[in-house]
Write a protein that holds these residues in place. Structure first.
Motif, PDB file in Angstrom:
ATOM      1  N   THR A  36      -2.840   1.093  -7.910  1.00 61.27           N
ATOM      2  CA  THR A  36      -4.084   2.016  -8.415  1.00 61.27           C
ATOM      3  C   THR A  36      -4.826   2.114  -9.253  1.00 61.27           C
ATOM      4  OG1 THR A  36      -2.851   3.677  -6.918  1.00 61.27           O
ATOM      5  CG2 THR A  36      -4.939   4.052  -8.360  1.00 61.27           C
ATOM      6  N   GLY A  71       1.831   2.934  -4.446  1.00 66.00           N
ATOM      7  CA  GLY A  71       0.708   3.041  -5.059  1.00 66.00           C
ATOM      8  C   GLY A  71       0.549   3.185  -7.085  1.00 66.00           C
ATOM      9  N   PRO A  95      -9.886   6.116  -6.306  1.00 70.18           N
ATOM     10  CA  PRO A  95      -8.621   4.991  -6.245  1.00 70.18           C
ATOM     11  C   PRO A  95      -8.606   4.989  -4.990  1.00 70.18           C
ATOM     12  CG  PRO A  95      -8.656   7.825  -6.017  1.00 70.18           C
ATOM     13  CD  PRO A  95      -9.622   7.301  -6.325  1.00 70.18           C
ATOM     14  N   VAL A  96      -8.350   3.396  -5.013  1.00 71.10           N
ATOM     15  CA  VAL A  96      -7.334   2.370  -4.084  1.00 71.10           C
ATOM     16  C   VAL A  96      -5.848   1.688  -4.466  1.00 71.10           C
ATOM     17  CG1 VAL A  96     -10.066   2.053  -3.419  1.00 71.10           C
ATOM     18  CG2 VAL A  96      -9.374   0.736  -4.632  1.00 71.10           C
ATOM     19  N   THR A  97      -5.518   0.977  -3.530  1.00 74.01           N
ATOM     20  CA  THR A  97      -4.069   0.222  -3.788  1.00 74.01           C
ATOM     21  C   THR A  97      -4.641  -0.883  -4.172  1.00 74.01           C
ATOM     22  OG1 THR A  97      -4.024   0.788  -1.626  1.00 74.01           O
ATOM     23  CG2 THR A  97      -2.553   1.860  -3.126  1.00 74.01           C
ATOM     24  N   GLN A 121      -5.472   7.067  -2.038  1.00 75.48           N
ATOM     25  CA  GLN A 121      -5.876   5.354  -2.202  1.00 75.48           C
ATOM     26  C   GLN A 121      -5.894   4.019  -1.094  1.00 75.48           C
ATOM     27  OE1 GLN A 121      -3.114   6.829  -3.057  1.00 75.48           O
ATOM     28  NE2 GLN A 121      -1.343   6.108  -5.084  1.00 75.48           N
ATOM     29  N   GLY A 138       0.426  12.055  -3.945  1.00 75.02           N
ATOM     30  CA  GLY A 138       0.994  11.994  -2.875  1.00 75.02           C
ATOM     31  C   GLY A 138       1.159  10.410  -2.659  1.00 75.02           C
ATOM     32  N   GLY A 139       0.561   9.707  -2.932  1.00 72.74           N
ATOM     33  CA  GLY A 139       0.452   8.043  -2.591  1.00 72.74           C
ATOM     34  C   GLY A 139       0.864   7.080  -3.692  1.00 72.74           C
ATOM     35  N   ASN A 140       1.322   8.082  -4.655  1.00 75.56           N
ATOM     36  CA  ASN A 140       2.082   7.203  -5.832  1.00 75.56           C
ATOM     37  C   ASN A 140       3.445   7.677  -5.979  1.00 75.56           C
ATOM     38  OD1 ASN A 140      -0.897   7.978  -6.651  1.00 75.56           O
ATOM     39  ND2 ASN A 140      -0.084   6.172  -8.268  1.00 75.56           N
ATOM     40  N   SER A 152      -4.514   7.627 -10.410  1.00 72.14           N
ATOM     41  CA  SER A 152      -4.811   8.837  -9.544  1.00 72.14           C
ATOM     42  C   SER A 152      -5.420   9.794 -10.201  1.00 72.14           C
ATOM     43  CB  SER A 152      -3.693   8.730  -9.270  1.00 72.14           C
ATOM     44  OG  SER A 152      -3.513   6.957  -7.502  1.00 72.14           O
ATOM     45  N   TYR A 175      -0.897  16.879  -4.118  1.00 72.02           N
ATOM     46  CA  TYR A 175      -1.554  15.816  -2.960  1.00 72.02           C
ATOM     47  C   TYR A 175      -2.662  14.655  -3.652  1.00 72.02           C
ATOM     48  CZ  TYR A 175      -4.689  15.411   1.255  1.00 72.02           C
ATOM     49  OH  TYR A 175      -4.662  15.071   2.478  1.00 72.02           O
ATOM     50  N   MET A 225       1.627   9.896   2.845  1.00 70.68           N
ATOM     51  CA  MET A 225       2.219   8.162   2.829  1.00 70.68           C
ATOM     52  C   MET A 225       3.371   7.952   4.346  1.00 70.68           C
ATOM     53  SD  MET A 225       0.848   6.260   1.010  1.00 70.68           S
ATOM     54  CE  MET A 225       1.047   5.072   0.779  1.00 70.68           C
ATOM     55  N   GLY A 284       0.826  -0.645  -0.273  1.00 75.40           N
ATOM     56  CA  GLY A 284       0.053   0.229  -0.141  1.00 75.40           C
ATOM     57  C   GLY A 284       0.313   1.302  -0.202  1.00 75.40           C
ATOM     58  N   ASP A 285       2.440   1.527  -0.070  1.00 78.10           N
ATOM     59  CA  ASP A 285       3.211   2.392  -0.046  1.00 78.10           C
ATOM     60  C   ASP A 285       3.676   3.369  -1.390  1.00 78.10           C
ATOM     61  OD1 ASP A 285       3.271   3.155   2.317  1.00 78.10           O
ATOM     62  OD2 ASP A 285       4.798   1.662   2.782  1.00 78.10           O
TER      63      ASP A 285
END
Lengths: 156, 309
Positions: A50, A47, A57-59, B104, A131-133, A110, A128, B193, A44-45
């Motif tokens: 996704t 991305g 969007p979800v992992t 996500q 940020g998770g990718n 994303s 923002y 993250m 989950g870190d």
């Protein structure tokens, strides 16, 4: 024991036999052979996995496949149409928003998720939203430019 | 790959009975963002998982000025961030949600899961403490319900008062008091993250004169075995005039309350220092908001994550 799972993937209703412990990511890659969605960290870190689950969007590595029953899943394979690439894909190509390409499907999903919710994002909102990718090649500048350009193009 | 059987509950009663049938080799999962990681690491090896994510009764979120905020345990962190009433009346909670992982994960992770995992660094927890959250749970045997103050909910890292099989169903935040402001600030090496090195939430209610502190609650994260309230610090400010000196004294006491450890994210000494800094900053902003009304959510979000490097 494998069990039946019904869901819609890229607008197509599917019935699949899936192990109870499979993640949505493993199901997409191993059972449906939709390998556009990448497995990076599997926690989950990063991305890279996704996808859109019911539009957000979800992992997919953190989703239990069976929990996605009756859901709508969109992967990067579901974006392009007969007419051509999705505007976000097109912009990534035009702006060079990629190098090795491993993070690209996740970043694109994303970005698509962001533009579904906010079609006029500021650069800060774009940063923002991704940020998770993680991207280890580009430094994000061209990725951000590509998403801003896609947003501009998609605006009514 | 960790293997388990998958069960899905559609009511609380069903979830409890599935759990009973397979205890002790069973776990509830909701967003599964922590579960799948720990399962792959081999830390959690249940034979059965009971997925509670599709129980409608646990998905409801409601707000009224009279009853306050009621969050079904399955409320996602993204919903906390986007919810207009949360942004307006419980801004520290919306800011905490905004600082949580990436979109996500926020779309999957639930507030109930964040509470039950009981990480000392759980991002929603200092804000929930600062708003006096109450946890409603349903017991495994007769379905008996109880309400526990969040402050008494955590018993250690990853440990809570919940009995095996007991299900957290709802989180209640008392109604918002007028002239109240609040903010959460998370200090972490990265801006997204990342796990908090320190997280601080402060909520301040001013008296009618707008100078006296009628009430204050401060929640601290990642600086003790559980998220904690800084009661002694609150006592310094409550009932007294808000001045630069009284705010500084309060922040200093919060610093003394923290009992952090050294780890990869920061040394104990550094963390204590940061507690003082963030307590002061959150208090100042909370007072500003209590005086001038709301702060734009974009501003709160910008303030919420203060990356270190």
């Amino acid at each position: 024991m494998k069990r039946h799972l019904n869901l819609t993937v890229n607008s197509e209703p599917r019935q699949i036999l899936v192990e109870p412990y499979y993640s949505l990511l493993d199901m997409l890659r191993d059972e449906l052979h939709l390998t556009g969605t990448k497995k990076g960290c599997d926690e989950g870190d990063c991305g890279a996995c996704t996808v859109l689950l019911n539009g957000v969007p979800v992992t997919s590595c953190l989703v239990l496949a069976h929990s996605a029953h009756d859901a709508e899943v969109t992967t990067v394979e579901g974006l392009a149409t007969r007419e051509g690439l999705h505007p976000v894909q097109q912009a990534f190509a035009e702006y060079g928003g990629l190098q090795c390409g491993f993070c690209t499907p996740g970043l694109i999903m994303s970005a698509v998720g962001l533009l579904e919710k906010n079609f006029d994002p500021t650069e800060e909102e774009v940063r923002y939203a991704i940020g998770g990718n993680l991207c280890r090649c580009t430094g994000y500048t061209k990725v951000v430019q590509a998403i801003m350009a896609a947003a501009e193009q998609a605006r009514p | 790959m960790a293997r388990f059987e998958y069960l899905e509950a559609h009511t609380v009663r069903q979830a409890l009975s599935m759990y009973r049938r397979h205890a002790p080799n069973v776990r509830y999962v909701a967003g599964s963002t922590d579960f799948l990681i720990r399962s792959r690491m081999g830390n959690w090896n249940p034979e059965y998982v009971v997925n509670i994510q599709h129980i409608p009764a646990l998905q409801r979120t409601s707000f009224s000025r009279r009853n306050g905020l009621r969050l079904g345990a399955l409320t996602t962190v993204q919903t906390l961030q986007d919810h207009e009433s949360v942004q307006t009346h419980y801004p520290a909670l919306a800011a905490a949600a905004a600082s949580f992982a990436g979109v996500q994960v926020r779309n999957l992770a639930t507030v109930g899961g964040n509470i039950c995992n009981a990480s000392p660094a759980g991002d929603t927890l200092p804000a929930l403490l600062a708003f006096n959250a109450q946890c409603l749970s349903t017991g495994p045997e007769q379905g008996e319900q109880r309400s526990t103050a969040l402050d008494e909910f955590f018993t250690g890292p990853g440990r809570t008062v919940l009995e095996p099989g007991e299900l957290l169903t709802e989180i209640r935040l008392p109604r918002p008091e007028p002239n109240t402001g609040s903010l959460y600030i998370k200090h972490s090496p990265r801006g997204a993250m990342d796990i908090a090195t320190v997280g601080v939430a402060s909520a301040v209610t001013l008296a009618a004169d707008r100078r006296t502190c009628k009430d204050v609650r401060i929640g601290l994260g990642a600086v003790a075995p559980t998220p904690i309230r800084a009661y002694a610090a609150e006592g310094i400010l409550r009932g007294n005039e808000i001045t630069p000196e009284s705010l500084a004294a309060c922040a200093e006491e919060a610093r003394n309350t923290a009992s952090p450890i050294d780890d990869v994210r920061g040394s104990a000494v550094y963390r204590k220092e940061i507690v003082g800094v963030l307590t002061l900053r959150t208090l100042e902003r909370a007072v500003e908001m209590a005086r001038d009304g709301t702060m734009a959510f974009e501003t709160q979000r910008r303030l919420a994550v203060q990356a270190a490097f």
